[in-house]
Design an enzyme around this catalytic site. Structure first.
Site, PDB file in Angstrom:
ATOM      1  N   CYS A 119       0.814  -1.224   0.000  1.00  0.00           N
ATOM      2  CA  CYS A 119       0.000   0.000   0.000  1.00  0.00           C
ATOM      3  C   CYS A 119       0.846   1.273   0.000  1.00  0.00           C
ATOM      4  CB  CYS A 119      -0.959  -0.007   1.183  1.00  0.00           C
ATOM      5  SG  CYS A 119      -2.088  -1.407   1.095  1.00  0.00           S
TER       6      CYS A 119
ATOM      7  N   HIS B  92      -9.027   3.024  -2.703  1.00  0.00           N
ATOM      8  CA  HIS B  92      -7.598   2.792  -2.530  1.00  0.00           C
ATOM      9  C   HIS B  92      -6.978   2.091  -3.733  1.00  0.00           C
ATOM     10  CE1 HIS B  92      -3.776   2.015  -0.852  1.00  0.00           C
ATOM     11  NE2 HIS B  92      -4.055   0.982  -0.092  1.00  0.00           N
TER      12      HIS B  92
END
Lengths: 396, 470
Positions: free
Chosen positions: A85, A340
């Site tokens: 991430c 995301h």
């Protein structure tokens, strides 16, 4: 300390960010062209001025060709990198180092992720994540992060209902901010009650405790600090960059109690030391943190030293992190409002800090921010990569 | 003397009240409940659990042979006894065999173990389990249940001596499955009971009586295979046994677990047996084996970890027929938006058998920290290659934190996950099975349980999960 950092050695002179969301009509190349050209225009340069590229994506295409072909960059270096991430932020960090070293004058960091095409909630990374030995654990990201909730509630004496309310308050705030942002995927305020009653995903987390799934791209153009003013009057200077990658200790050793993320704690210490920040709660004007799930943001308040241990929930409930609070967190709406797209998220966070520092954040504009912090957390609470950057509008 | 040295059993935690069949299908239902193997169980995992129940106080390394008797192995070609040997950590110097294709395979394996012990084998572990299916709405669906039993046969510390044995083999078809059948095909019961069960069992019992000169009155219990207790009771009575002598068929609590049915009953009988008791153990299937055991003084010095009775008592009876259909793959579930699990890589499985099947982590010789999964560089002191093997199976643990994952692909969500802190150190993040999600809490004590983790592609893979202590 061996981490010396590159405080005030490089600056951002241009940024771009697509709208995040279900971009059915956009290919990864389309998104990349849109964010890259917005950054190029913002910097007032030509595509040919860029000397090298760092491309961040977790699972959307491989190799630098995914950038050079769409942009038709003319035989320049393009590195493709992945760090879960933190991928977008890592593209930025590496581009900054390249410029700081003197190897290049102008570098671009660009991140892209196309998540929605697959039709599943999340990423298809079978065989990459695991050893594929037939014993891989059947766990999803929300489940991994929901481990935090019961542990935190018990440690700090919150009953399940109180705890759920604290988590909902975080989601509520981020959606409230996101409603003001035209680039966000979700642009609606959501009542606390709806958040608390949303369908269960990984108990006690409901779907409204989870960030969304989106497509998106963002880009930044980096030059040496001393050159920055040649391009624009309001560049944003890089004060600290770090990405702490853990040894998996927390998943194997009993002293970890699931109420913190050690990698973030170490990243914060490193970043504050690089930037010369001694009192983050007072000195950091605003932050974009990795609110992949509401319990994550809760412990980040404490891990980033915005709140005392065990007091993050109190600050959250008191509005300390609201847009009109003392230390606004996720003023752009966060992962919660944006979704995301892994490779793009870190640069999207930086985009908000950049615009805020330039006074261009429109309805979300904070009053004269000085220092902004971005944070990503990749992996699971007990084994992760944690990125922190600090950027500011003035050279020290 | 050769005989049973140790015994144990396993009954899946989940039971379905037979009323659920009536509710779902609108047909009359028999009383009682049936034990249903969980989504993460099969005959191999249940047999391994029975083995772990049985070898209480016995060092796995001292076991000479591991046998599995079942009609429901995951593979037609590929042995399952080796998996059980790995689960109990028997080491590689062990003889393994699968005894299959007959409901009599349990006693066949016990007889083979007796022969091996007479020939000098110190301890032979016999496991037996079954997980068979009758088609929905048929009589077999109601009477069958799932379960397992295990015995160590040897000559040291014998709790029940083998007095004598007698075997009958008959070519006879009553229930059968061909290579492609999901469900058992039964022939008409009036024929199969009259000409098969009644006559063949009678021949074996008469045979052993004649051989030993013993009469029904000499036995504390007859442990007689039972598909349906009505036929079992009638046959035992016809052979001269009183109702009190007939060991409970497990019909009301478990159902008939095929190959494992009579062995489970034997484990139950041993739990209650007194020194001097004679037990007549009789199986059925393609013939009949009769074995007479005589209980010794040592019976009081051995106890299984949990045993049959406690396994029966530890249960959740909340299963619906819909869940049962899902567990048995009898309904097609919408998986269109799930990512299919990759078929595992055999070399990766091969590298990790010690970890995944025997649950070995490592322990640092420098700082003493147990760690899972296996590490080469210590997670605590970073010493390189200073590790010794450390087995987490059998260690108690406590839940450090937990969640219910409704998003993870599963036929029966939620997937319950927890971080488990072991007594003596070490932590593992794994699934928690057989639990009431509402009862989970931080600090809850758990134990490790051997499970069929995935059935993916043509592989069944096995691993360990935590579960609340039963």
């Amino acid at each position: 300390m061996a981490s010396k950092g590159i405080k005030d050695k490089v600056a951002i002179i241009g940024m771009g960010c697509t709208k995040f969301g279900e971009l059915w009509d956009k290919s990864p190349a389309d998104m990349l062209i849109d964010s890259a050209y917005e950054a190029i225009a913002d910097a007032g340069i030509e595509p040919k001025d860029i000397d090298a590229y760092w491309y961040g994506t977790m699972a959307t295409n491989i190799s630098g060709l995914s950038v050079s072909i769409p942009l038709k960059s003319q035989y320049k270096p393009v590195s493709r990198l992945e760090n879960m991430c933190a991928t977008g932020s890592e593209a930025f960090r590496n581009a900054c180092y390249a410029v700081a070293s003197g190897a290049y004058d102008i570098a671009m960091a660009v991140g892209v992720e196309k998540l929605k095409d697959s039709g599943i909630s999340g990423l298809d990374i079978r065989g990459i994540l695991s050893g594929n030995d037939g014993a891989d654990i059947n766990i999803t990201a929300p489940a991994g992060f929901s481990f935090i909730a019961p542990a935190y509630f018990k440690k700090y004496g919150l009953d399940p209902k109180q705890g759920k309310e604290v988590l909902a308050r975080i989601a509520w705030k981020n959606h409230k901010n996101g409603a003001l942002n035209p680039k966000a995927q979700f642009r609606r305020e959501v009542p606390m009650e709806n958040i608390m009653k949303s369908p269960m995903i990984a108990a006690p987390l409901g779907i409204m405790d989870c960030s969304g799934v989106a497509d998106g791209s963002a880009a930044a153009i980096i030059v040496r600090a001393e050159d920055a003013k040649k391009f624009r009057s309001d560049p944003v200077y890089v004060k600290a960059l770090t990405c702490i990658t853990g040894p998996g200790h927390s998943g194997m050793y009993q002293d970890y109690d699931f109420t913190t993320n050690k990698e973030t704690c170490y990243a914060a210490i490193d970043a504050y030391q690089q930037a010369g920040v001694t009192n983050p709660r007072e000195q950091i004007s605003m932050a974009e943190v990795h609110d992949c799930f509401t319990p994550t943001e809760l412990i980040l308040y404490e891990d980033l030293q915005f709140s005392e241990r065990g007091k993050g929930w109190v600050d959250a409930m008191n509005g300390f992190f609201d847009l009109d609070g003392k230390l606004p967190v996720n003023p752009d709406g966060g992962l919660k409002s944006f979704g995301h797209p892994i490779g793009a998220s870190g640069l999207r966070m930086l985009y908000e800090m950049y615009k805020q520092l330039q006074g261009k954040a429109d309805k979300r504009q904070l009053e004269n921010p000085k220092l902004g912090l971005t944070h990503n957390l990749g992996g699971l609470p007990w084994q992760s990569v944690a990125f922190v950057s600090i950027v500011g509008k003035e050279l020290d | 003397m050769v005989g049973i040295v140790a015994y144990g059993a396993y009954v899946p935690y989940n039971r379905m009240d037979r009323k659920r069949i009536k509710e779902a299908l609108g047909i009359p239902a028999a009383p009682g409940e049936k034990a249903v193997a969980g989504f993460d169980e099969d005959s191999v995992s249940m047999a391994a659990m029975a083995a772990l129940d049985c070898i209480n106080g016995i060092k796995p390394g001292e076991i000479d042979a591991v046998y599995l008797a079942t009609t429901s192995t995951p593979y037609k070609e590929k042995q399952s006894a080796t998996t059980i040997a790995m689960a109990i950590d028997a080491g590689s110097n062990v003889r393994t065999a699968d005894f299959t294709n007959s409901l009599r395979a349990g006693s066949t394996a016990i007889l083979a173990a007796i022969d091996a012990a007479k020939a000098g084998a110190k301890s032979v572990l016999v496991t037996t389990a079954d997980c068979r299916m009758g088609a929905p709405q048929g009589a077999l669906e109601q009477v069958l249940g799932d379960g397992a039993a295990a015995f160590v046969i040897g000559s040291d510390g014998v709790v029940a001596n083998v007095v004598d044995t007698y075997s009958v083999s008959k070519e006879f078809i009553d229930n059968w499955r061909d290579n492609n059948d999901t469900f058992i095909r039964p022939w008409e019961e009036r024929f199969t009971v009259a000409e098969g069960y009644n006559k063949i069992v009678m021949e074996a019992v008469k045979g052993i009586a004649k051989k030993t000169g013993l009469t029904p009155g000499d036995f504390a219990k007859i442990i007689l295979y039972s598909l349906n207790p009505r036929h079992q009771m009638a046959l035992a009575a016809a052979m001269g046994f009183q109702p009190a002598q007939i060991q409970d068929s497990l019909y009301m609590t478990v159902g008939s677990a095929g190959t494992a049915n009579a062995p489970m009953m034997l484990a139950g009988a041993l739990e209650e047996a007194k020194p001097g008791d004679k037990l007549l153990f009789v199986t059925y299937g393609d013939g009949s084996d009769a074995i007479i055991f005589e209980v010794t003084e040592a019976i009081s010095s051995f106890k299984p970890v949990r045993g049959l009775k406690k396994h029966i008592e530890s249960k959740a009876s909340t299963m619906t027929y819909g869940t049962y259909l899902k567990l048995r793959n009898l309904v097609t579930i919408d998986k269109s938006r799930q990512v299919e699990r990759l078929s595992p890589y055999v070399p990766a499985m091969f590298r990790n058998y010690k970890q995944n099947l025997s649950l070995y982590g490592t322990k640092c010789k420098v700082c003493g920290t147990p760690q899972y999964p296996r590490q080469r560089v210590c997670v605590n002191c970073q010493a390189k290659d200073q590790m010794e093997d450390y087995r987490f199976a059998g260690k108690k643990g406590k839940i450090a934190t937990y969640t219910l994952d409704f998003l993870a692909p599963s036929d029966v969500p939620p997937t319950v996950l927890g971080a488990i802190d072991f007594e003596g150190g070490g932590r593992m993040i794994c699934e928690i099975s057989d639990c009431d999600p509402a009862a989970l809490e931080i600090g809850m004590e758990v134990e490790m349980s051997f499970r069929r983790l995935y059935k993916v592609g043509s592989f069944s893979t096995y691993f360990w999960k935590a579960r609340p202590i039963r």
